[in-house]
Design a protein around this motif. Sequence first.
Motif, PDB file in Angstrom:
ATOM      1  N   LEU A   1      -2.159   0.913  -3.179  1.00 15.84           N
ATOM      2  CA  LEU A   1      -3.155   0.123  -2.793  1.00 15.84           C
ATOM      3  C   LEU A   1      -2.857  -1.361  -3.229  1.00 15.84           C
ATOM      4  O   LEU A   1      -2.586  -1.718  -4.301  1.00 15.84           O
ATOM      5  CB  LEU A   1      -4.579   0.584  -3.361  1.00 15.84           C
ATOM      6  CG  LEU A   1      -5.159   1.924  -2.731  1.00 15.84           C
ATOM      7  CD1 LEU A   1      -6.340   2.294  -3.386  1.00 15.84           C
ATOM      8  CD2 LEU A   1      -5.327   1.659  -1.365  1.00 15.84           C
ATOM      9  N   SER A   2      -3.507  -2.236  -2.220  1.00 13.36           N
ATOM     10  CA  SER A   2      -3.339  -3.734  -2.683  1.00 13.36           C
ATOM     11  C   SER A   2      -4.638  -4.044  -3.548  1.00 13.36           C
ATOM     12  O   SER A   2      -5.538  -3.177  -3.358  1.00 13.36           O
ATOM     13  CB  SER A   2      -3.779  -4.590  -1.444  1.00 13.36           C
ATOM     14  OG  SER A   2      -4.823  -4.187  -0.508  1.00 13.36           O
TER      15      SER A   2
ATOM     16  N   VAL B   1       9.169  -6.539  -8.522  1.00 11.75           N
ATOM     17  CA  VAL B   1       8.454  -6.503  -7.142  1.00 11.75           C
ATOM     18  C   VAL B   1       7.032  -6.425  -7.486  1.00 11.75           C
ATOM     19  O   VAL B   1       6.429  -5.924  -8.436  1.00 11.75           O
ATOM     20  CB  VAL B   1       9.136  -5.300  -6.366  1.00 11.75           C
ATOM     21  CG1 VAL B   1      10.603  -5.305  -6.100  1.00 11.75           C
ATOM     22  CG2 VAL B   1       8.700  -3.977  -7.097  1.00 11.75           C
ATOM     23  N   SER B   2       6.434  -6.699  -6.489  1.00 11.83           N
ATOM     24  CA  SER B   2       4.872  -6.544  -6.458  1.00 11.83           C
ATOM     25  C   SER B   2       4.126  -6.574  -5.068  1.00 11.83           C
ATOM     26  O   SER B   2       3.101  -6.790  -4.859  1.00 11.83           O
ATOM     27  CB  SER B   2       4.302  -7.881  -7.217  1.00 11.83           C
ATOM     28  OG  SER B   2       4.457  -9.173  -6.330  1.00 11.83           O
ATOM     29  N   GLY B   3       4.858  -6.016  -4.163  1.00  9.69           N
ATOM     30  CA  GLY B   3       4.392  -6.158  -2.844  1.00  9.69           C
ATOM     31  C   GLY B   3       3.379  -5.375  -2.644  1.00  9.69           C
ATOM     32  O   GLY B   3       2.023  -5.725  -1.640  1.00  9.69           O
ATOM     33  N   TYR B   4       3.131  -4.208  -3.026  1.00  6.48           N
ATOM     34  CA  TYR B   4       1.908  -3.246  -2.827  1.00  6.48           C
ATOM     35  C   TYR B   4       0.697  -3.950  -3.121  1.00  6.48           C
ATOM     36  O   TYR B   4      -0.281  -3.819  -2.393  1.00  6.48           O
ATOM     37  CB  TYR B   4       2.064  -2.056  -3.508  1.00  6.48           C
ATOM     38  CG  TYR B   4       2.872  -0.991  -2.940  1.00  6.48           C
ATOM     39  CD1 TYR B   4       3.098  -1.021  -1.530  1.00  6.48           C
ATOM     40  CD2 TYR B   4       3.593  -0.085  -3.610  1.00  6.48           C
ATOM     41  CE1 TYR B   4       4.038  -0.104  -0.939  1.00  6.48           C
ATOM     42  CE2 TYR B   4       4.393   1.058  -2.953  1.00  6.48           C
ATOM     43  CZ  TYR B   4       4.479   0.899  -1.804  1.00  6.48           C
ATOM     44  OH  TYR B   4       5.364   1.991  -1.094  1.00  6.48           O
TER      45      TYR B   4
ATOM     46  N   PRO C   1       5.186  -4.812   1.879  1.00  4.12           N
ATOM     47  CA  PRO C   1       6.180  -3.562   1.508  1.00  4.12           C
ATOM     48  C   PRO C   1       6.305  -3.597   0.031  1.00  4.12           C
ATOM     49  O   PRO C   1       6.394  -4.747  -0.782  1.00  4.12           O
ATOM     50  CB  PRO C   1       7.320  -4.080   2.235  1.00  4.12           C
ATOM     51  CG  PRO C   1       6.954  -4.981   3.430  1.00  4.12           C
ATOM     52  CD  PRO C   1       5.832  -5.669   3.011  1.00  4.12           C
ATOM     53  N   GLY C   2       6.527  -2.364  -0.570  1.00  6.91           N
ATOM     54  CA  GLY C   2       6.365  -2.274  -1.967  1.00  6.91           C
ATOM     55  C   GLY C   2       7.628  -3.115  -2.639  1.00  6.91           C
ATOM     56  O   GLY C   2       7.789  -3.484  -3.674  1.00  6.91           O
ATOM     57  N   MET C   3       8.770  -3.108  -1.898  1.00 13.37           N
ATOM     58  CA  MET C   3       9.879  -3.507  -2.349  1.00 13.37           C
ATOM     59  C   MET C   3      10.015  -5.096  -2.426  1.00 13.37           C
ATOM     60  O   MET C   3      10.907  -5.791  -2.788  1.00 13.37           O
ATOM     61  CB  MET C   3      11.367  -3.052  -1.487  1.00 13.37           C
ATOM     62  CG  MET C   3      11.318  -1.717  -1.734  1.00 13.37           C
ATOM     63  SD  MET C   3      12.594  -1.026  -0.700  1.00 13.37           S
ATOM     64  CE  MET C   3      14.065  -1.526  -1.102  1.00 13.37           C
ATOM     65  N   ALA C   4       8.949  -5.689  -1.643  1.00 12.01           N
ATOM     66  CA  ALA C   4       8.859  -7.117  -1.697  1.00 12.01           C
ATOM     67  C   ALA C   4       8.954  -7.755  -3.194  1.00 12.01           C
ATOM     68  O   ALA C   4       8.221  -7.387  -4.144  1.00 12.01           O
ATOM     69  CB  ALA C   4       7.782  -7.640  -0.831  1.00 12.01           C
ATOM     70  N   ALA C   5       9.648  -8.925  -3.351  1.00 16.62           N
ATOM     71  CA  ALA C   5       9.667  -9.689  -4.694  1.00 16.62           C
ATOM     72  C   ALA C   5       8.164  -9.933  -5.177  1.00 16.62           C
ATOM     73  O   ALA C   5       7.320 -10.127  -4.362  1.00 16.62           O
ATOM     74  CB  ALA C   5      10.658 -10.729  -4.480  1.00 16.62           C
TER      75      ALA C   5
END
Length: 329
Positions: free
Chosen positions: A158-159, A307-310, A315-319
């Motif tokens: 969840l964001s 990471v902190s995408g979510y 995307p969850g793998m985003a830096a």
Amino acid sequence: MNDSAFSAPATSSTAPRRWGLTVGPVQYLWPRERLLAFYAQLADSPADCIVLGEVVCARRRELRLDDWLALGRELAQAGKQVVHATQTLVETEADLRQIERLGAETDPWVEAGDASALALLQGRVPLVLGPHINIYSHRALQEHADLGVVRWVPPLELSLQAVACIQPPERPVVGWSGRPIETEVWAFGRMPLSFSARCFTARHHGVPKDRCGFPCLDDPDGRLVRSGEGEDFLVLNGTQTQSAGVHCLLGQAKALAAAGVQRLRLSPSSNGFAQVLADFDAVFNGGASPQGRSAAWAGLGVPGPLVSGYAFDRPGMAATATSPLEMPA
């Protein structure tokens, strides 16, 4: 049930905001001596809440339930709030009896790993909704409130914007304590993505699950899996699959506050965790700058990448993001 069990310390409206820091359960299989040493260090740490218990695999018994309960009493005497967590994947009658025992204790808080814990413990003890309970709407949180819920950990994907919609700061869901249900967000650690009745670590080693010999003892931060292109992809941890990236919200105090978050959950790593905890306390409760702090973690053996995408609907793998979240009006 004693209503005082649901009470939280009152805070002055004029006092500076203090973020709660929760150390989540150790997700990996560590030897007994290492676990006891780890929790002995936490007794003098900035964390005010510690979640105890084996949440991944019932066959991991370096500490048994009586050991966890005794450890919880010691940490409570050191001034920590203690929450006992149930397994995320409940498979046997023995697993259910363990949950029943937690409900029979005098005054524990319990984190429900799945719906079976909610069914067995509702109305008996203060409950924390763990991150694998499917709460995806304001109404769903309202429906769980009457079970004795005092805190929830939103699902990891969840964001923060979605978290604010489910538990709005201006009209929060109130639990049995008469207070709004606390929101605790996963702020550090590899994210558990799925659980299975199969053991992926045992399969990797070519041994049966029920006679595995516990090869996960050799992986104190899980076993990294890379894609065909050689990129870090996932981490195997027994019956659990985790993200390869380490979710980290160290520099996101404004975004978290705007989402109505009161507590941060930090998931233990085998090395460098004391510094991670100290840095979160310094940034969130000491007013220190987050700049440059996480850069030193790799030298201490803290896994990466961060990471902190979510949290930002990516995307969850985003830096790890650098700009604060803009919350909806």
